[in-house]
Design a protein around this motif. Structure first.
Motif, PDB file in Angstrom:
ATOM      1  N   CYS A 244      -0.882  18.558  11.453  1.00  0.00           N
ATOM      2  CA  CYS A 244      -1.893  17.586  13.143  1.00  0.00           C
ATOM      3  C   CYS A 244      -2.157  18.959  12.727  1.00  0.00           C
ATOM      4  CB  CYS A 244      -0.499  17.318  13.799  1.00  0.00           C
ATOM      5  SG  CYS A 244       0.508  16.460  13.437  1.00  0.00           S
ATOM      6  N   VAL A 245      -4.249  18.095  12.378  1.00  0.00           N
ATOM      7  CA  VAL A 245      -4.894  19.133  12.862  1.00  0.00           C
ATOM      8  C   VAL A 245      -5.925  18.679  14.957  1.00  0.00           C
ATOM      9  CG1 VAL A 245      -7.833  19.998  12.896  1.00  0.00           C
ATOM     10  CG2 VAL A 245      -5.622  19.449  10.866  1.00  0.00           C
ATOM     11  N   PHE A 246      -5.742  18.750  15.218  1.00  0.00           N
ATOM     12  CA  PHE A 246      -6.150  18.308  16.916  1.00  0.00           C
ATOM     13  C   PHE A 246      -7.783  19.068  17.124  1.00  0.00           C
ATOM     14  CE2 PHE A 246      -5.949  18.614  21.084  1.00  0.00           C
ATOM     15  CZ  PHE A 246      -6.296  17.262  21.263  1.00  0.00           C
ATOM     16  N   VAL A 247      -8.836  19.154  17.726  1.00  0.00           N
ATOM     17  CA  VAL A 247      -9.624  19.507  17.358  1.00  0.00           C
ATOM     18  C   VAL A 247      -9.983  19.141  19.447  1.00  0.00           C
ATOM     19  CG1 VAL A 247     -12.026  19.758  17.642  1.00  0.00           C
ATOM     20  CG2 VAL A 247     -10.062  18.879  15.501  1.00  0.00           C
ATOM     21  N   ASP A 248      -9.987  20.556  19.740  1.00  0.00           N
ATOM     22  CA  ASP A 248      -9.710  20.670  21.214  1.00  0.00           C
ATOM     23  C   ASP A 248     -11.597  20.788  21.125  1.00  0.00           C
ATOM     24  OD1 ASP A 248     -11.049  20.226  23.714  1.00  0.00           O
ATOM     25  OD2 ASP A 248      -9.278  21.558  24.327  1.00  0.00           O
ATOM     26  N   HIS A 249     -12.663  18.794  21.654  1.00  0.00           N
ATOM     27  CA  HIS A 249     -14.331  19.908  21.466  1.00  0.00           C
ATOM     28  C   HIS A 249     -14.465  20.307  22.913  1.00  0.00           C
ATOM     29  CE1 HIS A 249     -13.704  15.680  22.425  1.00  0.00           C
ATOM     30  NE2 HIS A 249     -13.815  15.058  21.645  1.00  0.00           N
ATOM     31  N   GLY A 250     -13.734  20.414  23.658  1.00  0.00           N
ATOM     32  CA  GLY A 250     -13.383  20.566  25.732  1.00  0.00           C
ATOM     33  C   GLY A 250     -14.505  19.264  25.965  1.00  0.00           C
ATOM     34  N   LEU A 251     -14.268  18.091  25.831  1.00  0.00           N
ATOM     35  CA  LEU A 251     -14.508  17.270  26.093  1.00  0.00           C
ATOM     36  C   LEU A 251     -13.528  16.131  26.507  1.00  0.00           C
ATOM     37  CD1 LEU A 251     -18.091  17.030  23.885  1.00  0.00           C
ATOM     38  CD2 LEU A 251     -17.432  17.381  26.366  1.00  0.00           C
ATOM     39  N   LEU A 252     -12.701  16.476  26.440  1.00  0.00           N
ATOM     40  CA  LEU A 252     -11.496  15.286  26.969  1.00  0.00           C
ATOM     41  C   LEU A 252     -11.556  15.468  28.064  1.00  0.00           C
ATOM     42  CD1 LEU A 252      -9.203  17.552  24.358  1.00  0.00           C
ATOM     43  CD2 LEU A 252      -9.750  15.129  23.715  1.00  0.00           C
ATOM     44  N   ARG A 253     -10.474  14.812  28.893  1.00  0.00           N
ATOM     45  CA  ARG A 253     -10.285  14.362  29.990  1.00  0.00           C
ATOM     46  C   ARG A 253      -9.156  15.276  29.906  1.00  0.00           C
ATOM     47  NH1 ARG A 253      -7.999   8.094  28.762  1.00  0.00           N
ATOM     48  NH2 ARG A 253      -7.245   9.003  26.583  1.00  0.00           N
ATOM     49  N   LYS A 254      -9.117  15.798  31.568  1.00  0.00           N
ATOM     50  CA  LYS A 254      -8.451  17.171  32.318  1.00  0.00           C
ATOM     51  C   LYS A 254      -7.122  16.998  31.977  1.00  0.00           C
ATOM     52  CE  LYS A 254      -6.833  18.219  37.161  1.00  0.00           C
ATOM     53  NZ  LYS A 254      -6.409  18.505  38.204  1.00  0.00           N
TER      54      LYS A 254
END
Ligand code: XMP
Length: 527
Positions: free
Chosen positions: A259-269
């Motif tokens: 599972c590739v989960f990209v945290d683009h820094g634009l997610l909720r807290k």
């Protein structure tokens, strides 16, 4: 690239019974299918052009003909074969479908002297009708028609009427043919569920074998035998569809799934950590979880960019780049997992929009990463069924009930240039808002609600000093389809408490505004 079509096989093993909805262009076709499924009977929507041999092969327990915008006698009439009524399969015609049944079997359909639209009192004219056994003598139904059945075909009897519609319902019981001029599937028809339930159980003889526990069990088995020892890759966004798809796959093939989960820094807290807590190495699922912390490269790309479409494009493209890099590192992945759900399948004429939806969800998937097949384990399910499957699989409530969150994330909830500081502000404000709304129990009625950061700074006073800070906008909408929406009337106390907490707790904000605009003319998101 080939799709694994779970349709036929699931049908054969999860649900032995099926109701077929033939779509004549009515606006409620999906709703009919949902109502049937709420009765625990599996149901599929197909175009009215579906060939009779196909229908025979499917062996449905019953057929429902939907409403539609045309007249059966007009040049543009969309018809079906008269043979449909002679197959020995029970048929229920709704609105246009009822007129079509009358027309094709030799009755007469005309423009009604008075067209009916809206809630209408209908009188049950024959208490022996199976459809109306549990329905009151007079019941409110939703009418929406300009034509009506002026003459019934041979052998039919009237089972319900209104002052302006002498045949509000008719049937030929011996052939199991039933027709309703009104719409039993909409909520405004107060006892509509009783009628649909009677059709499905009393007329078609269904037992009700469409249950999420058996769906989950059977789907996992099928995925196991289909994928064998191959490798699959799921682009996980943390939304409910991709999360449920990932869990199904993980149950089936465990560590063969990445599972590739990209945290683009634009997610909720805290969202990235929440997804990792569920799917990461200490989580409940035995998958190969890859979290890519890519915020710096996204912020870098977004530097100085203010135009909304440009922002969306940049975020989408960067997502693809990260995803490609990860796919390459894993190597030799045959299967791509997508969280496509049934409304996407129906809306696209069965199957075409699957990829589009997924692109939309995760910001874009590369076309040229070479997968042998696409796996879409949820392509038969409605959203509420996906949530039920998620509960069945033991996913935590906050994931299962998560409201929709756009792929470009907070990037489109920050008006103007995106900076790390602004992301922090909107994350904090949004978390407070969500907490207060949930505490007040107002979240259940809302389609979507969130905080956005306006690009406006204004003068305020705090303590004895002047401030010149940002304004946060709060948005809450009621919507079912997300195509239109009304601004929600949140309790004033909730707004005040949220405002007071935001200006006190979030540095850089001195003003909070509430968005009262509907869609149209606004959209739900700000950009
Ligand atoms: P709008 O702003 O168009 O939003 O009224 C309608 C619904 O779509 C969601 N939305 C998106 N979802 N990727 C997504 O996955 C996107 O780029 C995107 N843009 C809007 C929005 O949150 C709302 O639910």
């Amino acid at each position: 690239m080939k799709k694994i079509d779970m349709g036929g096989t699931v049908l054969a093993t999860v649900a032995n019974e099926m109701i077929l909805v033939l779509d004549f262009g009515g606006q409620y076709n999906q709703l009919i299918a949902r109502r049937v499924r709420e009765n625990h009977v599996y149901c599929e929507v197909h175009p009215h052009t579906l060939a009779l041999e196909k229908i025979r092969d499917m062996a449905p327990k019953g057929i429902i003909l939907t409403g539609g915008p045309n007249s059966v006698y007009g040049e543009e009439a969309v018809l079906c074969s008269e043979e449909l009524f002679r197959m020995g399969i029970p048929v229920l015609g709704i609105c246009y479908g009822s007129q079509l049944m009358a027309h094709l079997l030799g009755g007469e359909v005309k423009k009604a002297p008075v067209s009916e639209y809206g809630k209408t009192e209908v009188e049950v004219a024959d208490r022996n009708s199976k459809l109306f056994q549990k329905v009151s003598d007079r019941t409110i139904c939703w009418m929406s028609h300009t034509d009506y059945i002026a003459g019934m075909p041979e052998g039919f009897r009237v089972t319900a009427k209104t002052p302006n519609c002498p045949v509000a319902a008719m049937e030929r019981e011996e052939d199991k043919l039933y027709a309703l001029q009104f719409h039993p599937e909409v909520m405004h028809t107060v006892e509509g569920m009783k009628m649909l339930s009677a059709f499905v159980y009393e007329v078609c003889g269904c037992k009700g074998d469409w249950k999420m526990d058996s769906f989950v069990r059977t789907t996992v088995e099928q995925l196991k035998s289909r994928i064998g020892d191959g490798k699959a890759l799921c682009a996980l966004s943390g939304g409910v569809d991709s999360s449920v798809a990932a869990v199904l796959l993980s149950k089936a093939i465990g560590k063969q799934l990445s599972c590739v989960f990209v945290d683009h820094g634009l997610l909720r807290k805290d969202e990235g950590d929440q997804v990792e807590a569920v799917f990461g190495h200490n989580g409940a699922y035995d998958v190969n979880f890859i979290r890519v912390n890519a915020k710096n490269r996204f912020y870098e790309k977004l530097k100085g960019v203010t135009e909304p479409e440009r922002k969306r494009k940049l975020i989408g493209e960067e997502f693809i780049r990260v995803f490609e890099e990860e796919a390459k590192k894993i190597g030799a992945v045959d299967y791509l997992v997508q969280g496509t759900i049934y409304p996407d399948v129906i809306e696209s004429g069965l199957g075409k929009s699957a990829v589009i939806k997924s692109h939309h969800n995760v910001g874009g998937l590369p076309d040229f990463v070479d997968f042998k097949e696409i796996v879409e384990p949820l392509r038969l399910l409605f959203k509420d069924e996906v949530r039920a499957a998620g509960r069945e699989l033991g996913l935590p409530d906050y994931l299962v009930n998560r409201q929709p969150f756009p792929g470009p994330g907070l990037g489109i909830r920050i008006i103007g240039e995106v900076t790390e500081e602004k992301v922090k502000i909107v994350q904090e404000a949004d978390a407070i808002y969500r907490e207060e709304v949930a505490k007040a129990g107002a979240d259940k009625q809302l389609g979507q609600y969130f905080a956005a950061l306006t690009n406006m700074r204004s003068v305020g006073v705090m303590g004895d000093g002047r401030t010149y800070d940002y304004a946060i906008a709060l948005r809450a909408v009621m919507t079912g389809d997300f195509m239109t929406a009304e601004s929600a009337q949140l309790p004033w106390e909730v707004l005040q408490r949220t405002t007071s907490r935001i200006v006190n707790e979030v540095k850089g904000v001195n003003r909070v505004l509430y968005d009262c605009t509907g869609k149209p003319p606004a959209t739900i998101e700000f950009e």
